[in-house]
Scaffold this active site. Structure first.
Site, PDB file in Angstrom:
ATOM      1  N   THR A  18       0.656  -1.141   0.512  1.00 20.40           N
ATOM      2  CA  THR A  18       0.033   0.441   0.088  1.00 20.40           C
ATOM      3  C   THR A  18       1.189   1.339   0.125  1.00 20.40           C
ATOM      4  O   THR A  18       1.922   1.741   0.775  1.00 20.40           O
ATOM      5  CB  THR A  18      -0.602  -0.138   1.196  1.00 20.40           C
ATOM      6  OG1 THR A  18      -1.753  -1.117   1.300  1.00 20.40           O
ATOM      7  CG2 THR A  18      -2.105   1.317   1.713  1.00 20.40           C
ATOM      8  N   GLU A  28      -3.663  -5.101  -2.790  1.00 21.45           N
ATOM      9  CA  GLU A  28      -4.059  -6.225  -2.093  1.00 21.45           C
ATOM     10  C   GLU A  28      -4.717  -5.867  -1.084  1.00 21.45           C
ATOM     11  O   GLU A  28      -4.707  -5.072  -0.349  1.00 21.45           O
ATOM     12  CB  GLU A  28      -2.817  -7.589  -1.443  1.00 21.45           C
ATOM     13  CG  GLU A  28      -2.739  -7.933  -0.696  1.00 21.45           C
ATOM     14  CD  GLU A  28      -3.368  -8.930  -1.616  1.00 21.45           C
ATOM     15  OE1 GLU A  28      -3.262  -9.302  -2.525  1.00 21.45           O
ATOM     16  OE2 GLU A  28      -4.639  -9.730  -1.668  1.00 21.45           O
ATOM     17  N   ARG A  41      -7.566  -9.195   4.212  1.00 13.10           N
ATOM     18  CA  ARG A  41      -8.033  -9.012   5.054  1.00 13.10           C
ATOM     19  C   ARG A  41      -7.301 -10.472   6.549  1.00 13.10           C
ATOM     20  O   ARG A  41      -6.742 -11.287   6.340  1.00 13.10           O
ATOM     21  CB  ARG A  41      -9.613  -9.423   5.902  1.00 13.10           C
ATOM     22  CG  ARG A  41     -10.439  -8.749   5.159  1.00 13.10           C
ATOM     23  CD  ARG A  41     -10.975  -8.799   5.515  1.00 13.10           C
ATOM     24  NE  ARG A  41     -11.942 -10.123   4.295  1.00 13.10           N
ATOM     25  CZ  ARG A  41     -12.510 -10.662   3.973  1.00 13.10           C
ATOM     26  NH1 ARG A  41     -14.103 -10.615   4.901  1.00 13.10           N
ATOM     27  NH2 ARG A  41     -13.246 -11.846   3.362  1.00 13.10           N
ATOM     28  N   ASN A  65      -9.610   1.284   2.479  1.00 15.37           N
ATOM     29  CA  ASN A  65      -9.753   1.581   3.563  1.00 15.37           C
ATOM     30  C   ASN A  65      -9.956   3.172   4.482  1.00 15.37           C
ATOM     31  O   ASN A  65     -10.626   2.565   5.477  1.00 15.37           O
ATOM     32  CB  ASN A  65      -7.701   1.514   3.688  1.00 15.37           C
ATOM     33  CG  ASN A  65      -7.468  -0.106   3.623  1.00 15.37           C
ATOM     34  OD1 ASN A  65      -8.220  -1.377   3.602  1.00 15.37           O
ATOM     35  ND2 ASN A  65      -6.881  -0.853   3.555  1.00 15.37           N
ATOM     36  N   LEU A  84     -20.584  -2.082  10.404  1.00 10.67           N
ATOM     37  CA  LEU A  84     -21.439  -0.815  11.004  1.00 10.67           C
ATOM     38  C   LEU A  84     -21.574  -1.049  12.153  1.00 10.67           C
ATOM     39  O   LEU A  84     -22.074  -0.937  13.181  1.00 10.67           O
ATOM     40  CB  LEU A  84     -22.566  -1.144  10.100  1.00 10.67           C
ATOM     41  CG  LEU A  84     -22.959  -0.392   9.174  1.00 10.67           C
ATOM     42  CD1 LEU A  84     -24.415  -0.289   8.364  1.00 10.67           C
ATOM     43  CD2 LEU A  84     -22.293   1.267   8.970  1.00 10.67           C
ATOM     44  N   GLY A  87      -8.831  -1.518  14.895  1.00 13.02           N
ATOM     45  CA  GLY A  87      -6.978  -1.214  14.725  1.00 13.02           C
ATOM     46  C   GLY A  87      -6.344  -2.082  13.575  1.00 13.02           C
ATOM     47  O   GLY A  87      -6.927  -1.866  12.647  1.00 13.02           O
ATOM     48  N   CYS A 103      -3.776  -1.529   8.999  1.00 16.72           N
ATOM     49  CA  CYS A 103      -3.706  -1.140   7.315  1.00 16.72           C
ATOM     50  C   CYS A 103      -4.576   0.144   7.860  1.00 16.72           C
ATOM     51  O   CYS A 103      -4.507   0.816   7.798  1.00 16.72           O
ATOM     52  CB  CYS A 103      -4.558  -1.737   6.850  1.00 16.72           C
ATOM     53  SG  CYS A 103      -3.487  -2.698   5.898  1.00 16.72           S
ATOM     54  N   LYS A 116      -8.415  -7.845  16.199  1.00 16.61           N
ATOM     55  CA  LYS A 116      -8.732  -8.738  16.222  1.00 16.61           C
ATOM     56  C   LYS A 116      -9.339  -9.859  16.272  1.00 16.61           C
ATOM     57  O   LYS A 116      -8.348 -10.752  16.164  1.00 16.61           O
ATOM     58  CB  LYS A 116      -9.486  -8.370  14.598  1.00 16.61           C
ATOM     59  CG  LYS A 116      -9.124  -8.882  13.844  1.00 16.61           C
ATOM     60  CD  LYS A 116      -9.587  -8.312  12.564  1.00 16.61           C
ATOM     61  CE  LYS A 116      -8.552 -10.007  11.284  1.00 16.61           C
ATOM     62  NZ  LYS A 116      -9.436  -9.009   9.698  1.00 16.61           N
TER      63      LYS A 116
HETATM   64  C1  UDX Z   1      -8.135  -4.524   6.353  1.00 15.20           C
HETATM   65  C2  UDX Z   1      -9.406  -4.239   5.214  1.00 15.20           C
HETATM   66  O1  UDX Z   1     -10.057  -5.232   5.735  1.00 15.20           O
HETATM   67  C3  UDX Z   1      -8.699  -4.726   4.026  1.00 15.20           C
HETATM   68  O2  UDX Z   1      -9.484  -4.520   2.995  1.00 15.20           O
HETATM   69  C4  UDX Z   1      -7.236  -4.006   3.989  1.00 15.20           C
HETATM   70  O3  UDX Z   1      -6.260  -5.168   3.270  1.00 15.20           O
HETATM   71  C5  UDX Z   1      -6.742  -4.278   5.209  1.00 15.20           C
HETATM   72  O4  UDX Z   1      -7.720  -3.943   6.363  1.00 15.20           O
HETATM   73  P1  UDX Z   1      -7.728  -6.415   8.839  1.00 15.20           P
HETATM   74  O5  UDX Z   1      -6.726  -4.959   9.109  1.00 15.20           O
HETATM   75  O6  UDX Z   1      -7.179  -7.662   8.414  1.00 15.20           O
HETATM   76  O7  UDX Z   1      -7.892  -5.601   7.093  1.00 15.20           O
HETATM   77  O8  UDX Z   1      -8.985  -5.427   9.237  1.00 15.20           O
HETATM   78  P2  UDX Z   1     -10.015  -5.672   9.529  1.00 15.20           P
HETATM   79  O9  UDX Z   1     -11.124  -6.742   9.050  1.00 15.20           O
HETATM   80  O10 UDX Z   1     -10.476  -4.857   8.071  1.00 15.20           O
HETATM   81  O11 UDX Z   1     -10.882  -5.300  10.908  1.00 15.20           O
HETATM   82  C6  UDX Z   1      -9.782  -3.643  11.073  1.00 15.20           C
HETATM   83  C7  UDX Z   1     -10.797  -3.507  12.602  1.00 15.20           C
HETATM   84  O12 UDX Z   1     -12.198  -2.563  12.655  1.00 15.20           O
HETATM   85  C8  UDX Z   1     -11.119  -4.119  13.335  1.00 15.20           C
HETATM   86  O13 UDX Z   1     -10.263  -4.264  14.844  1.00 15.20           O
HETATM   87  C9  UDX Z   1     -11.979  -4.783  13.641  1.00 15.20           C
HETATM   88  O14 UDX Z   1     -12.224  -4.693  15.565  1.00 15.20           O
HETATM   89  C10 UDX Z   1     -12.700  -3.159  13.602  1.00 15.20           C
HETATM   90  N1  UDX Z   1     -13.984  -3.216  12.735  1.00 15.20           N
HETATM   91  C11 UDX Z   1     -14.914  -3.733  12.079  1.00 15.20           C
HETATM   92  C12 UDX Z   1     -14.804  -2.730  13.681  1.00 15.20           C
HETATM   93  O15 UDX Z   1     -14.743  -1.524  14.826  1.00 15.20           O
HETATM   94  N2  UDX Z   1     -16.260  -2.562  13.440  1.00 15.20           N
HETATM   95  C13 UDX Z   1     -16.687  -3.213  11.994  1.00 15.20           C
HETATM   96  O16 UDX Z   1     -17.464  -3.252  11.437  1.00 15.20           O
HETATM   97  C14 UDX Z   1     -15.539  -3.624  11.205  1.00 15.20           C
END
Ligand code: UDX
Length: 441
Positions: free
Chosen positions: A124, A157, A160, A214, A256, A263, A266, A326
């Protein structure tokens, strides 16, 4: 095809394994020799479901190897994938030094190549990086030009963590930012994904697609968190509200979920980088900053609920449940557990931390000694309250009666809606959640 993948992190390793599954030959290169050797021995340097068996099977094909030198395997490569990290600098800018170093290494290989390889940027990077940094660096080191001696493509990319392999095997779109249609088509064929929509565009647009994606995901989360404030004050549950909102297909039901905020490696980093990048270009954006500010506020919402429930936190013993950003990962980058932990300590609470995978990483992140355990029951025993940061299934699986029996004081603040609230309440727990009405006192 002969492929080289630079960078053996989440993106690089999963990219390499999927390329092997597609029938290509892959050399995975990392500057960290120990890491490269561990991977060659079948060891995955991070927790990611499915990667270990995929690595073991890649190693049996004879088409997968690792190394530390980028130039040599590039000489005979058809395609080189840049998957190195772009961490945040202290000021929030993306640090592109790994990209630059890798591009130079690739250039040295391209110099001795007569295959005019694809040079594919998967990391990225701020919009314009492929054009303004990668192409000149490869061109200088190779003494060849883009379009003749090599073909640069931005191919971001979207995987997740926790589902990296699945996402890399079956992406929902293939974004191909090439300078020429022919090179772009070579990459589409190399991937050979069936039924995956291709967005053929310019490198800079491809790079912006990644940042915008993102940023939009983060915006959805912060929007839900903003509505959570209002919903709770009205005595209604934001999860009911967002269910009603998300059923509109123009909005979509995902991302949502209100709570302690987002966190990970990314969303926070890319949002900060986008904000700074836009400002530097004289086009300051208002949304990313607001989205980040809302996110910073959310851990405080959990603390506020705890204080309300306990009437102050001084000398209270609190279990902080979930340290990973997560579930299904041991990754603690930008985890909301850190601000929660610090706020609890600052308010005078005694904190016991629990996580099934991320205890060590969290201890390293905090620096000072942290009282932590991988045993959930031990974490709960005798505490004045529990606050949930990660929606691990272990929390949902723990019987409601055990929550009640183990906690000294039956208070649970759920930052992720991760347990059966009705069951806990029926067992006598005072259950608090962000964006929900307060329980009767
Ligand atoms: C993310 C993007 O989803 C992915 O497409 C990109 O390439 C990299 O960043 P990732 O960092 O693995 O992936 O985490 P993701 O599953 O997106 O969750 C990000 C954070 O948001 C987590 O801390 C999660 O708990 C939080 N989250 C997610 C919420 O607080 N509420 C939601 O409704 C969804």
């Amino acid at each position: 095809m002969q492929c080289v993948v630079a960078g053996a992190g989440y993106v690089g390793l999963t990219t390499a394994l999927v390329l092997v599954e597609k029938g290509h030959t892959v050399v995975l290169v990392d500057v960290d020799e120990a890491r490269a050797q561990r991977i060659a021995a079948g060891e995955v340097p991070f927790h990611e479901p499915g990667v270990e068996p995929a690595l073991k099977s890649a190693l049996t094909t004879g088409r997968f190897s690792t190394g530390t030198d980028l130039a040599a395997p590039t000489v005979t490569a058809d395609a080189v994938f840049l998957c190195v990290g772009t961490p945040a600098r202290p000021n929030g800018d993306a640090d592109l030094s790994f990209i630059k170093a890798a591009a130079k290494g690739i250039g040295r290989g391209v110099r001795r190549s007569n295959l005019a390889p694809l040079v594919i940027v998967k990391s990225t990077v701020p919009p314009g990086t492929t054009t303004d940094l990668v192409v000149p660096a490869v061109a200088k080191a190779s003494r060849k030009s883009e379009g003749a001696g090599f073909h640069a493509i931005a191919n971001p990319e979207f995987l997740r963590e926790g589902r990296a392999l699945e996402d890399a095997r079956r992406p929902d779109r293939l974004v191909v930012g090439a300078f020429g249609a022919e090179a772009g088509q070579r990459l589409v064929e190399l991937w050979g994904h069936e039924g995956v929509p291709v967005v053929a565009t310019s490198p800079t647009a491809a790079e912006l697609i990644k940042y915008a994606s993102n940023a939009f995901l983060a915006t959805k989360v912060s929007f839900a968190n903003e509505m959570a404030l209002l919903a709770a004050s009205l005595g209604v549950d934001v999860y009911e509200v967002m269910r009603g909102v998300g059923l509109d297909p123009r909005i979509g039901a995902e991302f949502l979920r209100a709570g302690v905020g987002f966190g990970g490696s990314c969303l926070p980093k890319d949002l900060k980088a986008l904000h700074r990048f836009a400002r530097r270009r004289g086009k300051p954006l208002r949304l990313p900053r607001a989205v980040l500010e809302i996110n910073e506020r959310q851990p405080q919402e959990a603390i506020r609920l705890l204080e309300h429930a306990l009437g102050g936190l001084a000398d209270k013993s609190v279990a902080l449940l979930g340290l990973a950003f997560k579930p299904d990962t041991d990754d603690v980058r930008e985890t909301r557990a850190l601000p929660l932990y610090r706020a609890l300590r600052a308010a005078g609470a005694r904190v016991i931390c629990w996580d099934p995978l991320a205890v060590k990483n969290f201890q390293r992140l905090v620096g000072d000694p942290v009282d932590a355990t991988e045993d959930l029951r031990q974490a709960l025993t005798g505490r004045d309250a529990a606050v949930i940061q990660t929606e691990w299934t272990q929390l949902r699986d723990l019987p409601a009666d055990d929550w009640k029996r183990l906690l000294r004081n039956p208070v649970v603040v759920d930052g992720r809606r991760s347990v059966d609230a009705a069951g806990l309440v029926a067992a006598g727990i005072r259950y608090y959640a962000i964006g929900a009405p307060l329980p009767p006192s």
